[in-house]
Write a protein that holds these residues in place. Structure first.
Motif, PDB file in Angstrom:
ATOM      1  N   GLY A 111      26.289  37.343   1.698  1.00  0.00           N
ATOM      2  CA  GLY A 111      25.753  38.678   2.160  1.00  0.00           C
ATOM      3  C   GLY A 111      24.463  39.074   2.245  1.00  0.00           C
ATOM      4  O   GLY A 111      23.923  40.074   2.214  1.00  0.00           O
ATOM      5  N   VAL A 112      23.648  37.875   2.345  1.00  0.00           N
ATOM      6  CA  VAL A 112      22.192  38.154   2.665  1.00  0.00           C
ATOM      7  C   VAL A 112      22.128  38.651   4.125  1.00  0.00           C
ATOM      8  O   VAL A 112      22.495  38.114   4.883  1.00  0.00           O
ATOM      9  N   PRO A 113      21.043  39.733   4.240  1.00  0.00           N
ATOM     10  CA  PRO A 113      20.899  40.461   5.593  1.00  0.00           C
ATOM     11  C   PRO A 113      20.417  39.322   6.490  1.00  0.00           C
ATOM     12  O   PRO A 113      19.861  38.488   5.969  1.00  0.00           O
ATOM     13  N   ASP A 114      20.433  39.943   7.767  1.00  0.00           N
ATOM     14  CA  ASP A 114      20.131  38.958   8.837  1.00  0.00           C
ATOM     15  C   ASP A 114      18.579  39.028   9.085  1.00  0.00           C
ATOM     16  O   ASP A 114      18.036  37.700   9.553  1.00  0.00           O
ATOM     17  N   LEU A 115      17.759  39.852   8.874  1.00  0.00           N
ATOM     18  CA  LEU A 115      16.322  40.071   9.463  1.00  0.00           C
ATOM     19  C   LEU A 115      15.659  40.694   8.001  1.00  0.00           C
ATOM     20  O   LEU A 115      16.346  41.484   7.269  1.00  0.00           O
ATOM     21  N   PHE A 116      14.495  40.282   8.074  1.00  0.00           N
ATOM     22  CA  PHE A 116      13.736  40.889   6.786  1.00  0.00           C
ATOM     23  C   PHE A 116      12.403  40.866   7.474  1.00  0.00           C
ATOM     24  O   PHE A 116      11.701  40.132   7.919  1.00  0.00           O
ATOM     25  N   LEU A 117      11.784  42.218   7.160  1.00  0.00           N
ATOM     26  CA  LEU A 117      10.414  42.711   7.667  1.00  0.00           C
ATOM     27  C   LEU A 117       9.475  42.433   6.485  1.00  0.00           C
ATOM     28  O   LEU A 117       9.593  43.349   5.448  1.00  0.00           O
ATOM     29  N   ALA A 118       8.711  41.530   6.248  1.00  0.00           N
ATOM     30  CA  ALA A 118       7.807  41.257   5.050  1.00  0.00           C
ATOM     31  C   ALA A 118       6.598  42.149   5.062  1.00  0.00           C
ATOM     32  O   ALA A 118       5.555  41.759   5.392  1.00  0.00           O
ATOM     33  N   TYR A 119       6.732  43.383   4.979  1.00  0.00           N
ATOM     34  CA  TYR A 119       5.710  44.454   4.933  1.00  0.00           C
ATOM     35  C   TYR A 119       5.890  45.584   4.058  1.00  0.00           C
ATOM     36  O   TYR A 119       7.100  46.283   4.149  1.00  0.00           O
ATOM     37  N   ALA A 120       5.281  45.713   3.017  1.00  0.00           N
ATOM     38  CA  ALA A 120       5.207  46.756   1.978  1.00  0.00           C
ATOM     39  C   ALA A 120       4.869  48.076   2.459  1.00  0.00           C
ATOM     40  O   ALA A 120       3.788  48.441   2.489  1.00  0.00           O
ATOM     41  N   SER A 121       5.933  49.050   2.975  1.00  0.00           N
ATOM     42  CA  SER A 121       5.564  50.288   3.362  1.00  0.00           C
ATOM     43  C   SER A 121       6.308  51.436   2.666  1.00  0.00           C
ATOM     44  O   SER A 121       5.654  51.882   1.882  1.00  0.00           O
ATOM     45  N   GLY A 123       8.715  50.749   0.350  1.00  0.00           N
ATOM     46  CA  GLY A 123       9.206  49.749  -0.397  1.00  0.00           C
ATOM     47  C   GLY A 123       8.656  48.263  -0.563  1.00  0.00           C
ATOM     48  O   GLY A 123       7.256  48.340   0.097  1.00  0.00           O
ATOM     49  N   HIS A 124       9.314  47.477  -0.970  1.00  0.00           N
ATOM     50  CA  HIS A 124       8.907  46.055  -0.990  1.00  0.00           C
ATOM     51  C   HIS A 124       8.888  45.485   0.404  1.00  0.00           C
ATOM     52  O   HIS A 124       8.244  44.438   0.607  1.00  0.00           O
ATOM     53  N   GLY A 125       9.833  45.725   1.187  1.00  0.00           N
ATOM     54  CA  GLY A 125       9.979  45.115   2.480  1.00  0.00           C
ATOM     55  C   GLY A 125      11.208  45.764   2.994  1.00  0.00           C
ATOM     56  O   GLY A 125      12.158  46.695   2.531  1.00  0.00           O
ATOM     57  N   LEU A 126      11.504  45.436   4.245  1.00  0.00           N
ATOM     58  CA  LEU A 126      12.906  45.883   4.834  1.00  0.00           C
ATOM     59  C   LEU A 126      13.918  44.763   5.518  1.00  0.00           C
ATOM     60  O   LEU A 126      13.576  43.879   6.126  1.00  0.00           O
ATOM     61  N   PHE A 127      15.190  45.086   4.784  1.00  0.00           N
ATOM     62  CA  PHE A 127      16.407  43.978   5.046  1.00  0.00           C
ATOM     63  C   PHE A 127      17.057  44.705   6.143  1.00  0.00           C
ATOM     64  O   PHE A 127      17.224  45.834   6.304  1.00  0.00           O
ATOM     65  N   ILE A 128      17.439  44.193   7.357  1.00  0.00           N
ATOM     66  CA  ILE A 128      18.323  44.759   8.353  1.00  0.00           C
ATOM     67  C   ILE A 128      19.434  43.883   8.347  1.00  0.00           C
ATOM     68  O   ILE A 128      19.368  42.532   8.488  1.00  0.00           O
ATOM     69  N   GLU A 129      20.757  44.324   8.391  1.00  0.00           N
ATOM     70  CA  GLU A 129      21.924  43.613   8.643  1.00  0.00           C
ATOM     71  C   GLU A 129      22.237  44.089  10.137  1.00  0.00           C
ATOM     72  O   GLU A 129      22.433  45.297  10.366  1.00  0.00           O
ATOM     73  N   THR A 150      18.726  48.839  -4.994  1.00  0.00           N
ATOM     74  CA  THR A 150      18.376  49.242  -6.442  1.00  0.00           C
ATOM     75  C   THR A 150      16.999  48.645  -6.963  1.00  0.00           C
ATOM     76  O   THR A 150      16.252  48.919  -7.929  1.00  0.00           O
ATOM     77  N   ASN A 151      16.450  47.519  -6.153  1.00  0.00           N
ATOM     78  CA  ASN A 151      15.677  46.815  -6.444  1.00  0.00           C
ATOM     79  C   ASN A 151      14.254  47.201  -5.746  1.00  0.00           C
ATOM     80  O   ASN A 151      13.153  46.315  -5.881  1.00  0.00           O
ATOM     81  N   GLY A 152      14.230  48.121  -5.135  1.00  0.00           N
ATOM     82  CA  GLY A 152      13.267  48.812  -4.333  1.00  0.00           C
ATOM     83  C   GLY A 152      12.900  48.616  -2.889  1.00  0.00           C
ATOM     84  O   GLY A 152      11.781  48.778  -2.180  1.00  0.00           O
ATOM     85  N   TYR A 171      10.458  52.757   9.446  1.00  0.00           N
ATOM     86  CA  TYR A 171       9.910  52.165   8.232  1.00  0.00           C
ATOM     87  C   TYR A 171       8.352  51.839   8.211  1.00  0.00           C
ATOM     88  O   TYR A 171       7.665  52.109   7.347  1.00  0.00           O
ATOM     89  N   LEU A 172       7.983  51.689   9.565  1.00  0.00           N
ATOM     90  CA  LEU A 172       6.279  51.349   9.687  1.00  0.00           C
ATOM     91  C   LEU A 172       5.586  52.667   9.730  1.00  0.00           C
ATOM     92  O   LEU A 172       4.384  52.700   9.837  1.00  0.00           O
TER      93      LEU A 172
END
Length: 173
Positions: A111-121, A123-129, A150-152, A171-172
């Motif tokens: 269930g882990v999403p496909d993409l992650f943007l590691a930039y705190a804007s 939230g803590h970052g952006l997960f994209i499925e 729920t974890n931000g 998001y940015l």
């Protein structure tokens, strides 16, 4: 020793279209338009369904994800971010049983999403499925996305490269 290969404009357009998951590009599209916005190409080649009717060629989730990563290669500079801040999280869905076994032992989770943007804007970052057009996340993906939210973390499910790009832009901001 490397050799450079010279392609005509038409050959280059066809190559970019193939990488983006499309069958063919309208002939009046310029190479710079295709390179800058690979997801906004007009599809003119259509496949036929079993009844002979023409249907549009719909890019796969893989093709959409490749288009997003290709867009990010040039867009990251305009946001002042490193190209490595957006990355793919590999999954083992298309691997043989032995590959899935090894990945599970290394910590792969369903269930882990496909993409992650590691930039705190926002939230803590952006997960994209990324999903193919008309597809929805399965139960494991829905529960993972809910837990991440729920974890931000910011989360999104996108059915096209354009939707994912717009999500990243929002998001940015």
């Amino acid at each position: 020793m490397t050799r450079s290969l010279r392609l005509s404009d038409e050959q280059y357009k066809a190559l970019l279209a193939k990488r983006a998951g499309y069958a063919k590009v309208v002939s009046n599209a310029t190479v710079s338009e295709i390179r800058a916005e690979p997801t906004r190409m007009t599809v003119i080649v259509r496949k036929r369904n079993k009844y002979g009717a023409r249907k549009p060629v719909v890019p796969s989730a893989h093709a959409n994800q490749v288009a997003v990563i290709d867009w990010w290669k040039w867009a990251c500079k305009s946001y002042g971010l490193d190209e490595r801040t957006l990355f793919a999280i590999p999954n083992a869905s298309k691997q043989k049983d032995t590959g899935r076994f090894w990945r599970a032992r290394e910590g792969l989770r369903a269930g882990v999403p496909d993409l992650f943007l590691a930039y705190a804007s926002n939230g803590h970052g952006l997960f994209i499925e990324m999903k193919a057009h008309g597809k929805k996340p399965n139960e494991a993906q829905r529960t993972m996305l809910a837990m991440l939210k729920t974890n931000g973390y910011a989360v999104a499910v996108c059915n096209s490269a354009d939707a994912a790009i717009e999500t990243i832009k929002a998001y940015l901001r």
